[in-house]
Design a protein around this motif. Sequence first.
Motif, PDB file in Angstrom:
ATOM      1  N   ASN B  86      37.384 -26.138 117.214  1.00 31.87           N
ATOM      2  CA  ASN B  86      38.130 -27.026 118.110  1.00 31.87           C
ATOM      3  C   ASN B  86      39.334 -26.328 118.756  1.00 31.87           C
ATOM      4  O   ASN B  86      40.463 -26.806 118.654  1.00 31.87           O
ATOM      5  N   GLY B  87      39.074 -25.208 119.408  1.00 28.14           N
ATOM      6  CA  GLY B  87      40.149 -24.460 120.064  1.00 28.14           C
ATOM      7  C   GLY B  87      40.434 -23.135 119.378  1.00 28.14           C
ATOM      8  O   GLY B  87      41.433 -22.486 119.673  1.00 28.14           O
ATOM      9  N   THR B  89      40.250 -19.442 119.042  1.00 28.69           N
ATOM     10  CA  THR B  89      39.952 -18.230 119.802  1.00 28.69           C
ATOM     11  C   THR B  89      40.621 -17.076 119.067  1.00 28.69           C
ATOM     12  O   THR B  89      41.517 -17.306 118.244  1.00 28.69           O
ATOM     13  N   TYR B 153      31.220 -21.105 121.958  1.00 29.63           N
ATOM     14  CA  TYR B 153      31.327 -22.544 122.225  1.00 29.63           C
ATOM     15  C   TYR B 153      30.016 -23.244 121.925  1.00 29.63           C
ATOM     16  O   TYR B 153      28.941 -22.778 122.325  1.00 29.63           O
ATOM     17  N   THR B 154      30.101 -24.354 121.207  1.00 30.56           N
ATOM     18  CA  THR B 154      28.971 -25.273 121.076  1.00 30.56           C
ATOM     19  C   THR B 154      29.511 -26.693 121.187  1.00 30.56           C
ATOM     20  O   THR B 154      30.711 -26.927 120.961  1.00 30.56           O
ATOM     21  N   THR B 155      28.633 -27.642 121.520  1.00 29.48           N
ATOM     22  CA  THR B 155      29.096 -29.027 121.644  1.00 29.48           C
ATOM     23  C   THR B 155      29.486 -29.601 120.282  1.00 29.48           C
ATOM     24  O   THR B 155      30.212 -30.583 120.211  1.00 29.48           O
ATOM     25  N   ALA B 156      28.983 -29.027 119.207  1.00 31.17           N
ATOM     26  CA  ALA B 156      29.337 -29.523 117.873  1.00 31.17           C
ATOM     27  C   ALA B 156      30.713 -29.046 117.425  1.00 31.17           C
ATOM     28  O   ALA B 156      31.386 -29.740 116.668  1.00 31.17           O
ATOM     29  N   HIS B 157      31.135 -27.885 117.861  1.00 33.64           N
ATOM     30  CA  HIS B 157      32.348 -27.277 117.295  1.00 33.64           C
ATOM     31  C   HIS B 157      33.431 -26.958 118.320  1.00 33.64           C
ATOM     32  O   HIS B 157      34.531 -26.582 117.931  1.00 33.64           O
ATOM     33  N   GLY B 158      33.136 -27.052 119.621  1.00 31.99           N
ATOM     34  CA  GLY B 158      34.106 -26.637 120.627  1.00 31.99           C
ATOM     35  C   GLY B 158      34.286 -25.132 120.585  1.00 31.99           C
ATOM     36  O   GLY B 158      33.462 -24.412 120.012  1.00 31.99           O
ATOM     37  N   PRO B 159      35.373 -24.621 121.165  1.00 35.26           N
ATOM     38  CA  PRO B 159      35.620 -23.172 121.069  1.00 35.26           C
ATOM     39  C   PRO B 159      35.886 -22.799 119.612  1.00 35.26           C
ATOM     40  O   PRO B 159      36.694 -23.460 118.953  1.00 35.26           O
ATOM     41  N   TYR B 229      37.178 -25.010 107.025  1.00 32.06           N
ATOM     42  CA  TYR B 229      37.252 -25.335 108.459  1.00 32.06           C
ATOM     43  C   TYR B 229      38.717 -25.563 108.821  1.00 32.06           C
ATOM     44  O   TYR B 229      39.417 -26.299 108.129  1.00 32.06           O
ATOM     45  N   THR B 233      43.505 -27.226 117.033  1.00 35.01           N
ATOM     46  CA  THR B 233      44.249 -28.138 117.903  1.00 35.01           C
ATOM     47  C   THR B 233      45.094 -29.031 117.003  1.00 35.01           C
ATOM     48  O   THR B 233      44.553 -29.661 116.093  1.00 35.01           O
TER      49      THR B 233
END
Lengths: 344, 234
Positions: B86-87, B89, B153-159, B229, B233
């Motif tokens: 979720n953000g 990087t 990036y995936t829709t499940a985890h975001g960046p 995890y 954010t």
Amino acid sequence: MTASFTRRTRLASAALMSTLSISSVAVGCGNTRTDTVSQTQKAACPTASTPETDRLVAQIPAKTTLSPAGRPARLNFNLPADAAQGPATWYVLRLSADLSMNPSQPNQTSAGIIGATNGRVSHQVELERRPEGIRLFWNGLLGGPHHEATTKPKATIKFDNYLQTTGVKPGKNTLELRIDQRGGNLVRQVTVRPGSGIYQASHPPEQLGLEAPQTVEATNGEELAVPYTLTRASNRAADTPTRINVTAQGLQIHGPSSHTLDCIGERTSRRFTLTGDPGNYIVRVSAAGDYNQATAIINVHIAVPASPSNKPRLIAAALLLLAAVGVARSGNIRRRLKKPQSQP
Amino acid sequence: MIKMRTRGARRAISLGLAGLGLAFLATGLPSQLTSAPSAVAATPRNGQCYWIPLGEGTQVLNYDIPAANSACHTSVDWAVNVFFGNGGTVNSVKSALNYWYSDISSNDMFMPGTDRNVSFTDKDNGRKRLACPVPGDQSRHYRVYADSDDYLYTTAHGPFVVATTHWDANECPPIGKRFYGSEEVEKHIASVLESSGYWAVRDWASFSNNEPYRVEGNHTWESNGMVTYISMTK
């Protein structure tokens, strides 16, 4: 606080678990050509459906401005009672913006421009000051990774991406755009361009997927089958010919090293056949066509044919060596004992 | 005459037995030696390593590896044990942890994977409190990986990015150099980021890299196989 934490835990766990199951059902149009020999007879493929146009759900007002010192920009929008990120409808944020930067920042200064719905980040524009200029990067499911390096103080962002699964819910949703300066002052201002906003699409993120086992094991002398399944998002693009290649350094490929599929349908499964000496290898299967390039990496382990355990053999060897030493030493001792003593 | 015959027979018997034993050893030992773990490269438990599928054609290996072309069955560095989602990087993580991990390590490790089905191998030297601890000193060390040094990036985890962690001790000069404590550093990272306002979920998911306590050369394994995890954010 406790309730919120629990919900996040459940969402995060469900998000990972949902991705860990891989279906292996194979359904496809089934027309294959092998190796590089061209085939004149064109197989009948299903008619390609035309990609649909995305529908605007919520527009970000043009000229919306983000500044480092300012508050994040927020936009509330409503979605239908059955709204969800897939499988029938999908939501995309299209972000187009003018970016003003401060190149005089020290090396390695970084910053991010972030877009999130309901706290779930879908857009992350990364900036980093490097000796050659400012490096811009973003990565999404529509355009893939984008790299750019500039020495100019201005740049344009054009970044479309699917929202996170948990960033979409029925009813009121909130889009937030903000700048993360990370201690420096690399971003001066971001100004949103017209056309930016949340859009609804009917096509899923993946165009072409390639599924293959992570590990394949075989015994020396046996043929090794490397199966793969191509999956295609049926309404994303036309079903065009796709070529699948296998590379397997150190292994022998039996039959063609490439397959050409006239069409994929929703799923098509095939296999390559290999042999090799005992050892560990990496096999790469890749598919190329009018889609994204799909690649699967498979770890191959070829074992020596089963043989009896070495333990009894080692024990026997040790015993025999001990016996040999014993025989030799007993001979020496007897010789010493039987040696005539010198008389005074 | 009799004595000489007896001595000769004994010599022949002992030589024969020794030869037989050596022959057994010659056929038995090589396979034992090849299956023994190397003193330099660390090996995953039972020689097993896996791709972790994360959705939409994105996957990472469950260990980082010492060279871009290392076969992970026989040569790995550490088990992946932190997932910054979720953000997450490379730069957002390094910036958030800079107070505790400010020095740059000199040793690259590698992470192969696929991003939307396209293969990549990322490398990172990581961040530490001390770039090279002297004998008697030690330093926590983490490495973060993604495609192109930035994020996946995936829709499940975001960046997101993934990470491995451990302690380094006695590196400069390398007198009694050793590496250990991946679980402790994993907990430390979660704890300091929580204190900065991020949220973490311990033992979030299994990455199939459980490593019970095991000493392998200067590398001491201990991993529960569960990834922490951390949402990047606030």
